[in-house]
Motif scaffolding. Structure first.
Motif, PDB file in Angstrom:
ATOM      1  N   LEU A  33       0.826  -1.205   0.000  1.00 42.32           N
ATOM      2  CA  LEU A  33       0.000   0.000   0.000  1.00 42.32           C
ATOM      3  C   LEU A  33       0.860   1.255   0.000  1.00 42.32           C
ATOM      4  O   LEU A  33       0.634   2.193  -0.782  1.00 42.32           O
ATOM      5  CB  LEU A  33      -0.934   0.001   1.218  1.00 42.32           C
ATOM      6  CG  LEU A  33      -2.123  -0.949   1.160  1.00 42.32           C
ATOM      7  CD1 LEU A  33      -2.837  -0.990   2.505  1.00 42.32           C
ATOM      8  CD2 LEU A  33      -3.092  -0.539   0.061  1.00 42.32           C
ATOM      9  N   PHE A  34       1.854   1.294   0.873  1.00 38.84           N
ATOM     10  CA  PHE A  34       2.664   2.499   0.999  1.00 38.84           C
ATOM     11  C   PHE A  34       3.692   2.605  -0.115  1.00 38.84           C
ATOM     12  O   PHE A  34       3.772   3.611  -0.820  1.00 38.84           O
ATOM     13  CB  PHE A  34       3.370   2.523   2.363  1.00 38.84           C
ATOM     14  CG  PHE A  34       4.106   3.808   2.636  1.00 38.84           C
ATOM     15  CD1 PHE A  34       3.446   4.869   3.223  1.00 38.84           C
ATOM     16  CD2 PHE A  34       5.435   3.967   2.298  1.00 38.84           C
ATOM     17  CE1 PHE A  34       4.105   6.071   3.467  1.00 38.84           C
ATOM     18  CE2 PHE A  34       6.102   5.151   2.528  1.00 38.84           C
ATOM     19  CZ  PHE A  34       5.436   6.211   3.124  1.00 38.84           C
ATOM     20  N   MET A  35       4.502   1.552  -0.277  1.00 46.49           N
ATOM     21  CA  MET A  35       5.612   1.606  -1.229  1.00 46.49           C
ATOM     22  C   MET A  35       5.140   1.520  -2.682  1.00 46.49           C
ATOM     23  O   MET A  35       5.577   2.296  -3.539  1.00 46.49           O
ATOM     24  CB  MET A  35       6.599   0.465  -0.958  1.00 46.49           C
ATOM     25  CG  MET A  35       7.301   0.563   0.382  1.00 46.49           C
ATOM     26  SD  MET A  35       8.411   1.975   0.431  1.00 46.49           S
ATOM     27  CE  MET A  35       9.497   1.508   1.765  1.00 46.49           C
ATOM     28  N   LEU A  36       4.271   0.561  -2.952  1.00 49.97           N
ATOM     29  CA  LEU A  36       3.905   0.281  -4.340  1.00 49.97           C
ATOM     30  C   LEU A  36       2.786   1.191  -4.839  1.00 49.97           C
ATOM     31  O   LEU A  36       2.915   1.843  -5.878  1.00 49.97           O
ATOM     32  CB  LEU A  36       3.508  -1.180  -4.486  1.00 49.97           C
ATOM     33  CG  LEU A  36       3.335  -1.709  -5.902  1.00 49.97           C
ATOM     34  CD1 LEU A  36       4.605  -1.519  -6.710  1.00 49.97           C
ATOM     35  CD2 LEU A  36       2.943  -3.179  -5.884  1.00 49.97           C
ATOM     36  N   LEU A  37       1.683   1.253  -4.082  1.00 50.12           N
ATOM     37  CA  LEU A  37       0.535   2.026  -4.550  1.00 50.12           C
ATOM     38  C   LEU A  37       0.815   3.530  -4.505  1.00 50.12           C
ATOM     39  O   LEU A  37       0.656   4.239  -5.506  1.00 50.12           O
ATOM     40  CB  LEU A  37      -0.701   1.679  -3.729  1.00 50.12           C
ATOM     41  CG  LEU A  37      -2.018   2.315  -4.176  1.00 50.12           C
ATOM     42  CD1 LEU A  37      -2.262   2.063  -5.655  1.00 50.12           C
ATOM     43  CD2 LEU A  37      -3.180   1.801  -3.351  1.00 50.12           C
ATOM     44  N   LEU A  38       1.255   4.034  -3.337  1.00 49.24           N
ATOM     45  CA  LEU A  38       1.559   5.457  -3.247  1.00 49.24           C
ATOM     46  C   LEU A  38       2.759   5.820  -4.116  1.00 49.24           C
ATOM     47  O   LEU A  38       2.809   6.909  -4.702  1.00 49.24           O
ATOM     48  CB  LEU A  38       1.820   5.857  -1.794  1.00 49.24           C
ATOM     49  CG  LEU A  38       0.600   5.897  -0.868  1.00 49.24           C
ATOM     50  CD1 LEU A  38       1.010   6.357   0.523  1.00 49.24           C
ATOM     51  CD2 LEU A  38      -0.487   6.808  -1.427  1.00 49.24           C
ATOM     52  N   GLY A  39       3.738   4.911  -4.208  1.00 45.02           N
ATOM     53  CA  GLY A  39       4.888   5.172  -5.062  1.00 45.02           C
ATOM     54  C   GLY A  39       4.494   5.304  -6.517  1.00 45.02           C
ATOM     55  O   GLY A  39       4.921   6.235  -7.214  1.00 45.02           O
TER      56      GLY A  39
END
Length: 387
Positions: free
Chosen positions: A319-325
């Motif tokens: 969620l944090f690294m992949l989606l927001l990234g």
């Protein structure tokens, strides 16, 4: 690739795994919608509330079908564990991903940049609610302490460190530019989020190859890679992928459309509680995390506490690294005071969780209670602090 003989035949209904609760849930919504339509109330807030409730189910259960079908298709194609791990991580955030995509489409199509903020806030709230569920599980099941095995420590602590550092630094960038109402994080920074995530996935797959002999290690990491032998036919896997993907897409479209209605027509209703965009983002973020919460609580009730804990912790990196990234690479990550608050809360919560795990390699009810309280404090500030 392992020998994949014809899998045992399964009826499509069995593969769908619809429970009595699912059937009652859907039937109640459809009956209520028929009644509203009959009485000419199909463009009222009640109608859109029902659509939101329907959307919650559509981005939850069908996304699980997509995960199953993707893993089975990967097995038929002879993909490696590494590739399956990446694919399963993508399917794990399918609900949040589709909400973000439709939020972006709405923001661009209507020239409404607040829907870009909505996409970021919804994702952060989804993480907050997963941490809240984690706190509840540890609080309830930690009376006798929950031991955390070394393999989990070896896989998860480094990525937890990276996320709490990056979330704090992202918030700090806004703090030092506080005179600006909103800043956009640099796109190269967002790209590094993705790079770190790929390194993380590669690491956990390598560790599992060395240390795992059964399904448990996969489930603890929150990654659905097993079984290595297919349990459904190729045609069923393709059908389930198409059906689940279509329903998840419809669910995200319905939810974002409902959000647009609420913000355009009923903002005053939410403003009595706080900032309307923040309140709606919190509702949608909690809804998108709801299915993971239910699954984790079910595993906990069956005594498989480590699976629940691993799954909830494992949901945070994609969620944090992949989606927001990925969002940041294309559009830049918008950070204002509201997003900064959630990022700081995430940073503090993960820092506490890391110390709770490493001080004695155990989690107890006291630590679960504190983790839960941190999330409740965040939600309370969100509700009351931006009026």
């Amino acid at each position: 690739m392992e020998s994949e003989e014809n899998p045992p035949p399964q009826r499509l209904w069995d593969i769908l795994g619809l429970s009595v609760f699912d059937l009652v849930y859907l039937a109640s919504i459809f009956v209520a919608m028929i009644l509203l339509y009959y009485y000419g109330m199909s463009d009222t807030i009640y109608w859109y509330v029902l659509l939101m409730v329907l959307g919650i189910w559509l981005i939850s259960k069908p996304s699980d079908w997509v995960a199953d079908s993707v893993i089975h298709l990967g097995i038929y194609l002879g993909l490696s564990d590494y590739v399956l791990g990446v694919l399963s991580s993508l399917t794990a955030i399918l609900g949040e991903l589709t909400i973000v995509v439709f939020s972006v489409i709405l923001a661009v199509g209507t020239a409404s940049p607040e829907f870009l903020d909505f996409a970021v806030l919804t994702t952060l709230f989804s993480i907050i609610f997963n941490l809240l569920t984690l706190g509840v599980i540890i609080m309830v099941k930690g009376e006798r302490e929950i031991g955390v095995p070394d393999p989990i420590l070896a896989r998860e602590l480094e990525i937890i460190d990276m996320i709490y550092i990056l979330s704090f630094l992202s918030a700090f960038v806004w703090i030092v530019n506080m005179e600006k109402e909103k800043i956009i994080l640099p796109k190269p920074l967002a790209f590094l989020f993705i790079v770190i995530y790929v390194i993380y996935i590669r690491r956990i797959i390598t560790v599992k190859k060395k240390e795992a002999k059964d399904d448990m290690i996969y489930k603890e990491a929150g990654i659905k890679i097993k079984p290595r032998k297919p349990e459904m036919s190729l045609s069923r896997a393709v059908l389930l992928l198409a059906f689940g993907g279509a329903l998840t897409t419809i669910g995200a479209d319905v939810m974002v459309g409902s959000v647009k209605f609420f913000l355009n027509n009923n903002a005053s209703l939410f403003s009595s509680f706080g900032d309307p965009l923040l309140i709606v983002s919190m509702i949608v973020g909690g809804s998108s995390a709801l299915y993971d919460m239910i699954i984790s609580l079910r595993y906990t009730s069956e005594g498989r506490v480590l699976i629940s804990i691993g799954g909830l912790i494992g949901s945070i990196p994609p969620l944090f690294m992949l989606l927001l990234g990925s969002f940041g690479v294309f559009f830049g990550l918008p950070i204002d005071g509201k997003a900064a608050l959630l990022l700081i809360s995430l940073s503090v919560s993960l820092l506490f969780l890391r110390h709770a795990i490493t001080d004695d390699k155990k989690l107890d009810s006291y630590e679960g209670t504190i983790l839960l309280m941190l999330q409740l404090v965040t939600l309370l500030i969100v509700i009351q602090g931006f009026q």
